[in-house]
Design an enzyme around this catalytic site. Structure first.
Site, PDB file in Angstrom:
ATOM      1  N   GLY A   1      -1.494 -10.250 -44.057  1.00 38.72           N
ATOM      2  CA  GLY A   1      -2.162  -9.396 -43.067  1.00 38.72           C
ATOM      3  C   GLY A   1      -3.340 -10.101 -42.428  1.00 38.72           C
ATOM      4  O   GLY A   1      -4.281  -9.482 -41.937  1.00 38.72           O
ATOM      5  N   VAL A   2      -3.261 -11.438 -42.379  1.00 41.78           N
ATOM      6  CA  VAL A   2      -4.414 -12.264 -41.981  1.00 41.78           C
ATOM      7  C   VAL A   2      -4.692 -12.211 -40.473  1.00 41.78           C
ATOM      8  O   VAL A   2      -5.755 -12.621 -40.020  1.00 41.78           O
ATOM      9  CB  VAL A   2      -4.159 -13.723 -42.456  1.00 41.78           C
ATOM     10  CG1 VAL A   2      -3.122 -14.416 -41.562  1.00 41.78           C
ATOM     11  CG2 VAL A   2      -5.437 -14.526 -42.558  1.00 41.78           C
TER      12      VAL A   2
ATOM     13  N   SER B   1      -5.191  -9.632 -38.509  1.00 46.96           N
ATOM     14  CA  SER B   1      -5.917  -8.486 -37.953  1.00 46.96           C
ATOM     15  C   SER B   1      -6.806  -7.830 -39.009  1.00 46.96           C
ATOM     16  O   SER B   1      -6.624  -8.025 -40.212  1.00 46.96           O
ATOM     17  CB  SER B   1      -4.878  -7.461 -37.435  1.00 46.96           C
ATOM     18  OG  SER B   1      -5.502  -6.310 -36.929  1.00 46.96           O
ATOM     19  N   GLY B   2      -7.749  -7.049 -38.528  1.00 48.20           N
ATOM     20  CA  GLY B   2      -8.518  -6.110 -39.364  1.00 48.20           C
ATOM     21  C   GLY B   2      -9.094  -6.682 -40.645  1.00 48.20           C
ATOM     22  O   GLY B   2      -9.798  -7.703 -40.640  1.00 48.20           O
ATOM     23  N   ILE B   3      -8.790  -6.027 -41.745  1.00 47.01           N
ATOM     24  CA  ILE B   3      -9.388  -6.376 -43.048  1.00 47.01           C
ATOM     25  C   ILE B   3      -8.948  -7.778 -43.492  1.00 47.01           C
ATOM     26  O   ILE B   3      -9.743  -8.556 -44.024  1.00 47.01           O
ATOM     27  CB  ILE B   3      -8.992  -5.305 -44.101  1.00 47.01           C
ATOM     28  CG1 ILE B   3      -9.559  -3.931 -43.700  1.00 47.01           C
ATOM     29  CG2 ILE B   3      -9.496  -5.692 -45.485  1.00 47.01           C
ATOM     30  CD1 ILE B   3      -9.007  -2.750 -44.510  1.00 47.01           C
TER      31      ILE B   3
ATOM     32  N   ASP C   1       1.378 -13.619 -42.014  1.00 46.13           N
ATOM     33  CA  ASP C   1       1.448 -12.431 -41.160  1.00 46.13           C
ATOM     34  C   ASP C   1       2.719 -12.535 -40.307  1.00 46.13           C
ATOM     35  O   ASP C   1       3.268 -13.624 -40.125  1.00 46.13           O
ATOM     36  CB  ASP C   1       0.222 -12.333 -40.239  1.00 46.13           C
ATOM     37  CG  ASP C   1      -0.117 -10.891 -39.848  1.00 46.13           C
ATOM     38  OD1 ASP C   1      -1.144 -10.362 -40.313  1.00 46.13           O
ATOM     39  OD2 ASP C   1       0.674 -10.288 -39.073  1.00 46.13           O
TER      40      ASP C   1
ATOM     41  N   ASP D   1       7.971 -12.045 -42.140  1.00 44.28           N
ATOM     42  CA  ASP D   1       8.224 -10.631 -41.866  1.00 44.28           C
ATOM     43  C   ASP D   1       8.484  -9.960 -43.208  1.00 44.28           C
ATOM     44  O   ASP D   1       9.515 -10.179 -43.845  1.00 44.28           O
ATOM     45  CB  ASP D   1       9.443 -10.480 -40.938  1.00 44.28           C
ATOM     46  CG  ASP D   1       9.729  -9.019 -40.644  1.00 44.28           C
ATOM     47  OD1 ASP D   1       9.075  -8.138 -41.245  1.00 44.28           O
ATOM     48  OD2 ASP D   1      10.618  -8.759 -39.812  1.00 44.28           O
TER      49      ASP D   1
ATOM     50  N   TYR E   1       3.443   6.646 -46.622  1.00 45.53           N
ATOM     51  CA  TYR E   1       2.209   5.858 -46.737  1.00 45.53           C
ATOM     52  C   TYR E   1       1.476   6.210 -48.037  1.00 45.53           C
ATOM     53  O   TYR E   1       1.096   5.338 -48.819  1.00 45.53           O
ATOM     54  CB  TYR E   1       1.296   6.107 -45.538  1.00 45.53           C
ATOM     55  CG  TYR E   1       0.051   5.249 -45.572  1.00 45.53           C
ATOM     56  CD1 TYR E   1       0.090   3.922 -45.174  1.00 45.53           C
ATOM     57  CD2 TYR E   1      -1.161   5.753 -46.040  1.00 45.53           C
ATOM     58  CE1 TYR E   1      -1.041   3.116 -45.230  1.00 45.53           C
ATOM     59  CE2 TYR E   1      -2.294   4.960 -46.104  1.00 45.53           C
ATOM     60  CZ  TYR E   1      -2.233   3.650 -45.692  1.00 45.53           C
ATOM     61  OH  TYR E   1      -3.350   2.850 -45.754  1.00 45.53           O
TER      62      TYR E   1
HETATM   63  P1  NAI Z   1      -4.289  -3.961 -39.311  1.00 46.03           P
HETATM   64  O1  NAI Z   1      -3.165  -3.306 -38.595  1.00 46.03           O
HETATM   65  O2  NAI Z   1      -5.492  -4.402 -38.585  1.00 46.03           O
HETATM   66  O3  NAI Z   1      -3.702  -5.215 -40.135  1.00 46.03           O
HETATM   67  C1  NAI Z   1      -2.488  -5.160 -40.817  1.00 46.03           C
HETATM   68  C2  NAI Z   1      -1.827  -6.524 -40.743  1.00 46.03           C
HETATM   69  O4  NAI Z   1      -0.597  -6.457 -41.481  1.00 46.03           O
HETATM   70  C3  NAI Z   1      -1.489  -6.933 -39.304  1.00 46.03           C
HETATM   71  O5  NAI Z   1      -1.973  -8.229 -39.018  1.00 46.03           O
HETATM   72  C4  NAI Z   1       0.027  -6.876 -39.277  1.00 46.03           C
HETATM   73  O6  NAI Z   1       0.630  -7.802 -38.394  1.00 46.03           O
HETATM   74  C5  NAI Z   1       0.376  -7.162 -40.744  1.00 46.03           C
HETATM   75  N1  NAI Z   1       1.737  -6.684 -41.019  1.00 46.03           N
HETATM   76  C6  NAI Z   1       2.212  -5.429 -40.846  1.00 46.03           C
HETATM   77  N2  NAI Z   1       3.534  -5.396 -41.071  1.00 46.03           N
HETATM   78  C7  NAI Z   1       3.904  -6.658 -41.409  1.00 46.03           C
HETATM   79  C8  NAI Z   1       5.152  -7.258 -41.731  1.00 46.03           C
HETATM   80  N3  NAI Z   1       6.297  -6.585 -41.721  1.00 46.03           N
HETATM   81  N4  NAI Z   1       5.148  -8.571 -42.046  1.00 46.03           N
HETATM   82  C9  NAI Z   1       4.004  -9.299 -42.015  1.00 46.03           C
HETATM   83  N5  NAI Z   1       2.810  -8.796 -41.696  1.00 46.03           N
HETATM   84  C10 NAI Z   1       2.760  -7.482 -41.393  1.00 46.03           C
HETATM   85  O7  NAI Z   1      -4.700  -2.952 -40.473  1.00 46.03           O
HETATM   86  P2  NAI Z   1      -5.903  -2.964 -41.543  1.00 46.03           P
HETATM   87  O8  NAI Z   1      -6.649  -1.723 -41.344  1.00 46.03           O
HETATM   88  O9  NAI Z   1      -6.586  -4.249 -41.583  1.00 46.03           O
HETATM   89  O10 NAI Z   1      -5.046  -2.746 -42.873  1.00 46.03           O
HETATM   90  C11 NAI Z   1      -5.050  -3.643 -43.954  1.00 46.03           C
HETATM   91  C12 NAI Z   1      -4.695  -2.880 -45.218  1.00 46.03           C
HETATM   92  O11 NAI Z   1      -5.707  -1.911 -45.466  1.00 46.03           O
HETATM   93  C13 NAI Z   1      -3.370  -2.120 -45.161  1.00 46.03           C
HETATM   94  O12 NAI Z   1      -2.659  -2.321 -46.375  1.00 46.03           O
HETATM   95  C14 NAI Z   1      -3.805  -0.668 -45.018  1.00 46.03           C
HETATM   96  O13 NAI Z   1      -2.864   0.221 -45.588  1.00 46.03           O
HETATM   97  C15 NAI Z   1      -5.104  -0.684 -45.806  1.00 46.03           C
HETATM   98  N6  NAI Z   1      -5.989   0.415 -45.447  1.00 46.03           N
HETATM   99  C16 NAI Z   1      -6.458   0.549 -44.163  1.00 46.03           C
HETATM  100  C17 NAI Z   1      -7.246   1.637 -43.824  1.00 46.03           C
HETATM  101  C18 NAI Z   1      -7.746   1.851 -42.435  1.00 46.03           C
HETATM  102  O14 NAI Z   1      -8.248   2.958 -42.151  1.00 46.03           O
HETATM  103  N7  NAI Z   1      -7.658   0.874 -41.543  1.00 46.03           N
HETATM  104  C19 NAI Z   1      -7.614   2.638 -44.846  1.00 46.03           C
HETATM  105  C20 NAI Z   1      -7.117   2.373 -46.150  1.00 46.03           C
HETATM  106  C21 NAI Z   1      -6.325   1.303 -46.430  1.00 46.03           C
END
Ligand code: NAI
Length: 258
Positions: A11-12, A14-16, A35, A50, A155
């Site tokens: 998940g590198v 985007s976001g966290i 990612d 993926d 989820y």
């Molecule tokens: P984000 O959408 O910014 O980042 C998620 C990343 O996962 C993206 O870069 C995306 O391309 C990657 N990803 C998704 N499906 C994929 C796949 N099939 N193969 C490879 N990569 C894939 O989201 P965020 O917020 O950074 O989320 C990170 C984690 O934090 C997730 O596990 C989410 O469930 C968890 N989380 C997020 C919260 C929020 O409010 N944003 C709250 C609680 C938990």
């Protein structure tokens, strides 16, 4: 603090995950980023993967060796297809992790990003145990049907399974000093926050008012990084909420503690 350590971050892009990679680099680590979307910032080696495809994960695993940590951060929000959410958030996460165990150095640390959404696991113990024992890439739909996991529930259920799997693995690889923990954010301001608001409706807005703001990746990533460092070695099988107090608030309400 992380000099000479090589850490895999899913998940590198985007976001966290992106912010975790930044902090890891600042602390001297070598970052292997995974990612489906291509990324390069704060990453020493990028592997496109993926996580819905077992074969793609196998190809990624084959390119990784000698690692000291794994951050399982990639995840999909509750608005997306049930089977995809369950696959990426739990089935693929577990498959990748188990595939990387033999590539880990002594003392490696695994950090799973779960969620406040997993807090209800004690109410789903039978379904979660069945999941841990039997779910795989090929039976996700059948499995979700069996346990009445429909729509956005995927989820919540995926994160419940992740929390319980982490507890189960507290000593799984203890002979090699490998440990596993979870970090559970509340709502965080990243591209998927709007999906949570869409799923939870008014409740999300109310929760955010109680917390006074949503979290940010800057609130969450330092805790993930701490769990990768040797000075957190005694933390095993734990779940650390990073949610502005929201999980305590939920507990107070459920158990009438006020
Ligand atoms: P984000 O959408 O910014 O980042 C998620 C990343 O996962 C993206 O870069 C995306 O391309 C990657 N990803 C998704 N499906 C994929 C796949 N099939 N193969 C490879 N990569 C894939 O989201 P965020 O917020 O950074 O989320 C990170 C984690 O934090 C997730 O596990 C989410 O469930 C968890 N989380 C997020 C919260 C929020 O409010 N944003 C709250 C609680 C938990």
């Amino acid at each position: 603090m992380l000099n000479n350590k090589t850490i895999v971050v899913t998940g590198v892009a985007s976001g966290i995950g992106a912010h975790t990679a930044k902090l890891l680099k600042q602390q001297g680590a070598t970052v292997v980023g995974l990612d489906r979307n291509i990324a390069s910032e704060n990453i020493d080696k990028f592997i496109q993967v993926d996580l819905t495809e077992q074969k793609s994960i196998d190809e990624a695993i084959a390119q990784i060796d000698g690692i000291d940590g794994l951050c399982n951060i990639a995840g999909l929000p509750p608005t997306l297809d049930r089977d995809m959410v369950m696959t990426v958030n739990f089935v693929a996460l577990r498959y990748l992790t188990e595939g990387l165990i033999s590539k880990m150095n002594h003392g490696a640390s695994i950090v799973n990003v779960a969620s406040l959404a997993g807090i209800g696991w004690p109410q789903s113990v039978d379904a979660v145990k069945d999941t841990l024992d039997n779910i795989n890439f090929d039976n996700v739909a059948e499995f979700c049907d069996k346990h009445d996991v429909a729509g956005p529930r995927s989820y919540f259920f995926s994160k419940e399974a992740l929390l319980v799997w982490t507890m189960r693995n507290r000593w799984q690889w203890r002979d090699r000093g490998i440990r596993m923990n979870c970090v559970s954010p509340g709502p965080v301001d990243t591209p998927i926050l709007k999906d949570f608001i869409e799923t939870l409706g008014d409740r999300a807005e109310e929760d955010m008012k109680v917390m006074d703001r949503a979290g940010t990746p800057e609130d969450i990533a330092p805790v993930i990084v701490f769990l990768l460092r040797d000075d957190s070695a005694w933390i095993r099988g734990a779940n650390i909420p990073v949610d502005g107090g929201m999980s305590s608030h939920v507990m107070e309400q459920i158990h009438n503690l006020a």
